[in-house]
Design a protein around this motif. Sequence first.
Motif, PDB file in Angstrom:
ATOM      1  N   GLY A  28     -30.488  30.542  88.019  1.00  0.00           N
ATOM      2  CA  GLY A  28     -30.205  30.465  86.585  1.00  0.00           C
ATOM      3  C   GLY A  28     -30.857  29.289  85.871  1.00  0.00           C
ATOM      4  N   ALA A  29     -31.673  28.479  86.585  1.00  0.00           N
ATOM      5  CA  ALA A  29     -32.379  27.369  85.903  1.00  0.00           C
ATOM      6  C   ALA A  29     -33.371  27.938  84.892  1.00  0.00           C
ATOM      7  N   PHE A  30     -34.071  28.993  85.305  1.00  0.00           N
ATOM      8  CA  PHE A  30     -34.861  29.795  84.376  1.00  0.00           C
ATOM      9  C   PHE A  30     -33.951  30.930  83.934  1.00  0.00           C
ATOM     10  N   ASP A  31     -33.730  31.071  82.641  1.00  0.00           N
ATOM     11  CA  ASP A  31     -32.827  32.130  82.179  1.00  0.00           C
ATOM     12  C   ASP A  31     -33.360  32.776  80.902  1.00  0.00           C
ATOM     13  N   PRO A  32     -33.854  34.021  80.996  1.00  0.00           N
ATOM     14  CA  PRO A  32     -34.423  34.670  79.814  1.00  0.00           C
ATOM     15  C   PRO A  32     -33.379  35.002  78.742  1.00  0.00           C
ATOM     16  N   LEU A  81     -32.319  37.387  74.024  1.00  0.00           N
ATOM     17  CA  LEU A  81     -33.409  37.108  74.960  1.00  0.00           C
ATOM     18  C   LEU A  81     -34.428  36.184  74.304  1.00  0.00           C
ATOM     19  N   ASP A  82     -35.057  35.336  75.108  1.00  0.00           N
ATOM     20  CA  ASP A  82     -36.226  34.552  74.704  1.00  0.00           C
ATOM     21  C   ASP A  82     -37.154  34.552  75.906  1.00  0.00           C
ATOM     22  N   LEU A  83     -38.272  35.265  75.781  1.00  0.00           N
ATOM     23  CA  LEU A  83     -39.192  35.388  76.915  1.00  0.00           C
ATOM     24  C   LEU A  83     -40.335  34.382  76.827  1.00  0.00           C
ATOM     25  N   GLY A  84     -40.125  33.347  76.008  1.00  0.00           N
ATOM     26  CA  GLY A  84     -41.186  32.355  75.756  1.00  0.00           C
ATOM     27  C   GLY A  84     -41.666  31.615  76.998  1.00  0.00           C
ATOM     28  N   ALA A  85     -40.864  31.594  78.053  1.00  0.00           N
ATOM     29  CA  ALA A  85     -41.262  30.861  79.255  1.00  0.00           C
ATOM     30  C   ALA A  85     -42.030  31.733  80.238  1.00  0.00           C
ATOM     31  N   ILE A  86     -42.252  32.988  79.904  1.00  0.00           N
ATOM     32  CA  ILE A  86     -42.924  33.880  80.855  1.00  0.00           C
ATOM     33  C   ILE A  86     -44.013  34.749  80.203  1.00  0.00           C
ATOM     34  N   THR A 122     -48.621  24.735  83.319  1.00  0.00           N
ATOM     35  CA  THR A 122     -47.832  23.500  83.235  1.00  0.00           C
ATOM     36  C   THR A 122     -46.603  23.685  82.353  1.00  0.00           C
ATOM     37  N   SER A 123     -45.488  23.120  82.780  1.00  0.00           N
ATOM     38  CA  SER A 123     -44.327  22.949  81.897  1.00  0.00           C
ATOM     39  C   SER A 123     -44.090  21.459  81.749  1.00  0.00           C
ATOM     40  N   GLY A 124     -43.942  21.002  80.516  1.00  0.00           N
ATOM     41  CA  GLY A 124     -43.750  19.569  80.329  1.00  0.00           C
ATOM     42  C   GLY A 124     -43.010  19.246  79.051  1.00  0.00           C
ATOM     43  N   HIS A 165     -37.104  17.912  73.834  1.00  0.00           N
ATOM     44  CA  HIS A 165     -38.206  18.856  74.036  1.00  0.00           C
ATOM     45  C   HIS A 165     -37.677  20.277  74.232  1.00  0.00           C
ATOM     46  N   HIS A 166     -38.602  21.217  74.409  1.00  0.00           N
ATOM     47  CA  HIS A 166     -38.291  22.644  74.256  1.00  0.00           C
ATOM     48  C   HIS A 166     -37.801  23.338  75.524  1.00  0.00           C
ATOM     49  N   ILE A 167     -37.772  22.633  76.660  1.00  0.00           N
ATOM     50  CA  ILE A 167     -37.292  23.297  77.880  1.00  0.00           C
ATOM     51  C   ILE A 167     -35.827  22.920  78.076  1.00  0.00           C
ATOM     52  N   LEU A 168     -34.969  23.896  77.920  1.00  0.00           N
ATOM     53  CA  LEU A 168     -33.534  23.608  77.871  1.00  0.00           C
ATOM     54  C   LEU A 168     -32.877  23.881  79.220  1.00  0.00           C
ATOM     55  N   ASN A 169     -31.886  23.056  79.514  1.00  0.00           N
ATOM     56  CA  ASN A 169     -31.118  23.217  80.738  1.00  0.00           C
ATOM     57  C   ASN A 169     -29.962  24.191  80.453  1.00  0.00           C
ATOM     58  N   ALA A 220     -46.264  31.807  87.989  1.00  0.00           N
ATOM     59  CA  ALA A 220     -46.399  30.352  87.810  1.00  0.00           C
ATOM     60  C   ALA A 220     -45.673  29.902  86.542  1.00  0.00           C
ATOM     61  N   ASP A 221     -45.737  30.731  85.503  1.00  0.00           N
ATOM     62  CA  ASP A 221     -45.107  30.391  84.224  1.00  0.00           C
ATOM     63  C   ASP A 221     -43.584  30.297  84.384  1.00  0.00           C
ATOM     64  N   ALA A 222     -42.993  31.340  84.933  1.00  0.00           N
ATOM     65  CA  ALA A 222     -41.533  31.339  85.122  1.00  0.00           C
ATOM     66  C   ALA A 222     -41.117  30.205  86.061  1.00  0.00           C
ATOM     67  N   SER A 242     -42.717  27.366  86.796  1.00  0.00           N
ATOM     68  CA  SER A 242     -42.905  25.997  86.290  1.00  0.00           C
ATOM     69  C   SER A 242     -41.740  25.618  85.380  1.00  0.00           C
ATOM     70  N   THR A 243     -41.263  26.564  84.601  1.00  0.00           N
ATOM     71  CA  THR A 243     -40.098  26.288  83.749  1.00  0.00           C
ATOM     72  C   THR A 243     -38.864  26.037  84.619  1.00  0.00           C
ATOM     73  N   ALA A 244     -38.679  26.892  85.634  1.00  0.00           N
ATOM     74  CA  ALA A 244     -37.525  26.738  86.535  1.00  0.00           C
ATOM     75  C   ALA A 244     -37.563  25.384  87.240  1.00  0.00           C
TER      76      ALA A 244
HETATM   77  P1  AMP Z   1     -42.549  26.917  79.208  1.00  0.00           P
HETATM   78  O1  AMP Z   1     -43.380  26.133  78.240  1.00  0.00           O
HETATM   79  O2  AMP Z   1     -43.253  28.032  79.892  1.00  0.00           O
HETATM   80  O3  AMP Z   1     -41.834  26.045  80.192  1.00  0.00           O
HETATM   81  O4  AMP Z   1     -41.439  27.690  78.363  1.00  0.00           O
HETATM   82  C1  AMP Z   1     -40.622  27.058  77.432  1.00  0.00           C
HETATM   83  C2  AMP Z   1     -40.112  28.071  76.434  1.00  0.00           C
HETATM   84  O5  AMP Z   1     -39.258  28.993  77.098  1.00  0.00           O
HETATM   85  C3  AMP Z   1     -39.268  27.438  75.343  1.00  0.00           C
HETATM   86  O6  AMP Z   1     -40.033  27.217  74.183  1.00  0.00           O
HETATM   87  C4  AMP Z   1     -38.169  28.477  75.115  1.00  0.00           C
HETATM   88  O7  AMP Z   1     -38.638  29.488  74.235  1.00  0.00           O
HETATM   89  C5  AMP Z   1     -37.971  29.074  76.487  1.00  0.00           C
HETATM   90  N1  AMP Z   1     -37.038  28.356  77.364  1.00  0.00           N
HETATM   91  C6  AMP Z   1     -36.553  27.092  77.221  1.00  0.00           C
HETATM   92  N2  AMP Z   1     -35.753  26.763  78.252  1.00  0.00           N
HETATM   93  C7  AMP Z   1     -35.744  27.841  79.085  1.00  0.00           C
HETATM   94  C8  AMP Z   1     -35.088  28.133  80.331  1.00  0.00           C
HETATM   95  N3  AMP Z   1     -34.294  27.229  80.945  1.00  0.00           N
HETATM   96  N4  AMP Z   1     -35.301  29.357  80.877  1.00  0.00           N
HETATM   97  C9  AMP Z   1     -36.082  30.273  80.274  1.00  0.00           C
HETATM   98  N5  AMP Z   1     -36.723  30.055  79.112  1.00  0.00           N
HETATM   99  C10 AMP Z   1     -36.558  28.855  78.521  1.00  0.00           C
END
Ligand code: AMP
Length: 326
Positions: free
Chosen positions: A86-90, A152-157, A225-227, A241-245, A269-271, A273-275
């Motif tokens: 659940g660290a990565f959660d769409p 849903l937010d698929l921005g990380a994949i 990269t996720s950063g 920043h935009h990566i939420l826990n 890699a996208d999913a 790196s966010t996880a």
């Molecule tokens: P990334 O840059 O690939 O790490 O994705 C970050 C984007 O994914 C954010 O802008 C959000 O839209 C979304 N996001 C943020 N945190 C999460 C998370 N924990 N799991 C899935 N998607 C996320």
Amino acid sequence: MQGESSLYDFAMGTAFSITLYKHGQYKVLDEIFTNIKTIENLMSVNIPSSDVSRINAAAGIEAVHVNEKTFKVIERAIYFAYLSGGAFDPSIGALTSLWGIGNDNRNDSRNDYHRIPLQDDIDKILSLVNWRNIVLDSENNTVFLTQEGMALDLGAITKGYTVDRTVDIIRNAGIKRAKIDIGGEIYMLGEKTDKTPWRVGIQDPKGVHGGIIGFIQTGETSVVTSGIYERFFEKDGIHYHHILNPFNGYPADNELLSVTLTASSAMDADALSTAIFVLGYENAGFLFETQPGIAAIFVFKDLNIKMSGDIDFTLTNKAFNSAMQE
Ligand code: AMP
Ligand code: MG
């Protein structure tokens, strides 16, 4: 000399560039462009008619029939949610809307400004973030979010998915060498003409855009990269920043500034790196055991750099320190 054909444009709230190492490939570039737009129109939360927006609008009400591309991405996203505990959660959409980080530059009526939410609001919204409440029906290609307000937010994949589909188009066209960059998610396809490895710069997560900490040398691979530096705001000296826990509702806060992955699939890699960014260096180790093909460069807040797996990294920025770590 085979020449080059290139495309530079903007989609999914980000710049992209495609270079095909072959002359005059405008039809292929057209197909790539159309495909990127198709994916954006299906999966963007900022386009009201997209599959994802329709799923979100019907949360708690009914299942929504979607395009099979959307279905496949959601299915894969759920796999990575499961894998990462659940660290990565769409299903994080309600929380990303609440913070609004990175929406400022988007063509978007959903959320114009970022904000630090009230703790009460975070607590309420957290109950709407749970990938187990995404119900898929693979016979009918429908998606149902069981709770009203869930999103849903698929921005990380999706960027990674788009990179992989772009690679498919290029391969099907019989083009042997190409470089794809969609919002910093990179794929180096084939070999360089002179058979030397590709070089890919790794961004300095503390620097201004364009500065690098070093480069990797590699054959065909994705580099993702996720950063903390991609989308953020600062308030009272704190960097949000935009990566939420998904466990506490705040921007992921651990010892990492960024993690870069190489893998054969940019979507994976996208999913991942966010996880990994959410989990942190120590807790993410188990993911590498389940995904033997991936390698990583971790950049830490104390300016140390560690590597994991098979990766050829050269440090060029003297501010950072490198220590090999298998
Ligand atoms: P990334 O840059 O690939 O790490 O994705 C970050 C984007 O994914 C954010 O802008 C959000 O839209 C979304 N996001 C943020 N945190 C999460 C998370 N924990 N799991 C899935 N998607 C996320
Ligand atoms: Mg990602």
